[in-house]
Design an enzyme around this catalytic site. Structure first.
Site, PDB file in Angstrom:
ATOM      1  N   TYR A 124     -58.267  -5.075 -42.787  1.00 41.15           N
ATOM      2  CA  TYR A 124     -59.580  -3.873 -42.090  1.00 41.15           C
ATOM      3  C   TYR A 124     -59.003  -3.074 -42.170  1.00 41.15           C
ATOM      4  CZ  TYR A 124     -61.198  -8.881 -40.099  1.00 41.15           C
ATOM      5  OH  TYR A 124     -61.438 -10.083 -39.915  1.00 41.15           O
ATOM      6  N   LYS A 171     -48.542 -15.522 -44.929  1.00 41.45           N
ATOM      7  CA  LYS A 171     -48.863 -16.303 -45.496  1.00 41.45           C
ATOM      8  C   LYS A 171     -47.801 -15.406 -46.538  1.00 41.45           C
ATOM      9  CE  LYS A 171     -51.190 -19.065 -48.374  1.00 41.45           C
ATOM     10  NZ  LYS A 171     -51.569 -20.169 -48.799  1.00 41.45           N
ATOM     11  N   ASP A 204     -52.322 -21.568 -43.330  1.00 36.96           N
ATOM     12  CA  ASP A 204     -53.019 -23.051 -43.513  1.00 36.96           C
ATOM     13  C   ASP A 204     -52.442 -24.083 -42.705  1.00 36.96           C
ATOM     14  OD1 ASP A 204     -51.000 -22.606 -45.172  1.00 36.96           O
ATOM     15  OD2 ASP A 204     -52.093 -23.566 -47.266  1.00 36.96           O
ATOM     16  N   ASP A 228     -58.748 -13.148 -36.864  1.00 33.68           N
ATOM     17  CA  ASP A 228     -59.879 -13.136 -36.924  1.00 33.68           C
ATOM     18  C   ASP A 228     -60.659 -14.605 -36.670  1.00 33.68           C
ATOM     19  OD1 ASP A 228     -62.776 -12.425 -36.053  1.00 33.68           O
ATOM     20  OD2 ASP A 228     -61.815 -10.888 -38.072  1.00 33.68           O
TER      21      ASP A 228
END
Ligand code: NAI
Length: 334
Positions: A124, A171, A204, A228
């Site tokens: 972002y 991740k 995930d 988000d």
């Protein structure tokens, strides 16, 4: 005591839900001197800027704002007002408590988790450029300073609210350096809070576990982009975007808003559910030490939601925004 608070009605359904919430706060006996400023498309039309300087000055002065949703064009057009506001005021933490609301049917019961999202960097940062035609690079920025700060915020929140566990979402198996640094910071801060359990989940796998068994999670801390996405997923666990509020918090200011957007499909139709912004306003009342008023509003909301027909249409009821607001004001004795 009269509180000076900046009010941003916003775009789309923003003016309808902010009007509903300011009415309810008045009915709850909270004295507020609202300092109203436009932002987004509304501000662009009126002032030529999407994030006017007067608005930022108002929030810096009052240190607290209640904000309706603001539209951001997809693809081209102006950059996100929400991202700009968070950066300009260094509102580094986005706090989204997700729990079942009494009377609101949802896929799960017993959900009571808190999403802590880093609000100022990651993808972002908006640093994108075309390397050569057909190839675009978007920079993911992760810093030790911002990661340690958000981790400390999450653990502090857990300690103050007697929560048992903080889970870092990442991740780092793929983004070994950037998410790796984020995890390293979380682990270091976790060492300062021995009474709170700490664990880590790959984003995930965390999404799968959240939709299988959300009750196993407590406080979740994560970089901006995962925050988000995961926070909207979590809103879906308890009844949707209409029932989750949020706070953007920094050292100098706090901006309270709903998780949902401008809902252009229902804007101006007196159909919006003001509950999410009302939940954000209750967080704001706690922030400004109006705890008794927050409890009164919660009791009134709970009473109204108990009647299925009194709910707005997104929750299966038949009420308009105004009728729902009238019912809450009546429950508050106004
Ligand atoms: P959205 O949240 O505005 O709408 C998604 C769906 O949920 C729509 O069907 C809408 O009618 C429904 N919905 C949302 N809030 C509702 C409410 N209070 N009561 C009843 N139904 C409600 O998401 P969308 O369509 O992706 O975004 C629209 C605009 O909002 C975009 O310009 C986006 O950038 C902006 N946005 C702004 C946010 C903010 O200011 N914090 C947050 C999210 C999106």
């Amino acid at each position: 005591m009269t509180h000076a608070i900046t009010l941003i009605p916003g775009d789309g359904i923003g003016p309808e839900v902010t009007a509903a919430v300011t009415r309810i706060l008045r009915a709850a006996g909270v004295a507020v001197d609202w300092d109203e400023h436009p932002a987004g498309v509304t501000a662009l039309e009126r002032t030529g800027q999407t994030l006017p300087l007067e608005l930022l000055e108002s929030i810096r002065r009052n240190r607290v704002a209640l904000k309706g949703p603001v539209a951001t064009p997809v693809g081209g057009g102006f950059t996100s007002v929400n991202v700009g506001l968070r950066k300009a005021l260094d509102l580094y933490s986005n706090l989204r408590p997700v729990r079942n609301l009494p009377g609101v049917r949802s896929r799960f019961e017993g959900v009571d988790l808190v999403i802590v999202r880093e609000n100022t960097e990651d993808l972002y940062a908006g640093l994108e450029h075309e390397v050569v035609p057909g190839v675009v690079e978007s920079l993911k920025i992760i810093t030790e300073r911002a990661s340690s700060r958000i981790a400390r915020f999450a653990f502090d929140h857990a300690r103050r609210h007697r929560r048992r566990q903080v889970t870092a979402i990442h991740k780092a198996n793929i983004m070994k350096q950037s998410d790796g640094l984020f995890l390293e910071c979380c682990r270091t801060v976790a060492g300062e809070f021995p009474e709170i359990a700490y664990d880590e989940r790959i984003v995930d796998a965390a999404c799968m576990q959240l939709v299988m068994d959300p009750a196993r999670f407590d406080v979740l801390v994560m970089p901006n982009l995962y925050g988000d996405i995961v926070s909207d997923l979590c809103a879906g666990l308890v009844g949707g975007l209409g029932v989750v509020g949020s706070a953007n918090l920094g050292a100098e200011a706090a901006v309270f808003e709903a998780v949902h957007g401008t809902a252009p499909d229902i804007a101006g139709k007196n159909a919006a559910n003001p509950t999410a912004l009302l939940l954000a306003a209750m967080m704001m009342l706690q922030h400004i030490d109006e705890r008794a008023a927050a409890d009164r509003v919660m009791a009134a909301l709970t009473r109204v939601l108990a009647d299925p027909r009194a709910r707005t249409r997104d929750l299966g009821g038949v009420s308009s925004t105004r009728e729902f607001t009238d019912a809450i004001c009546a429950a508050l004795g106004a």
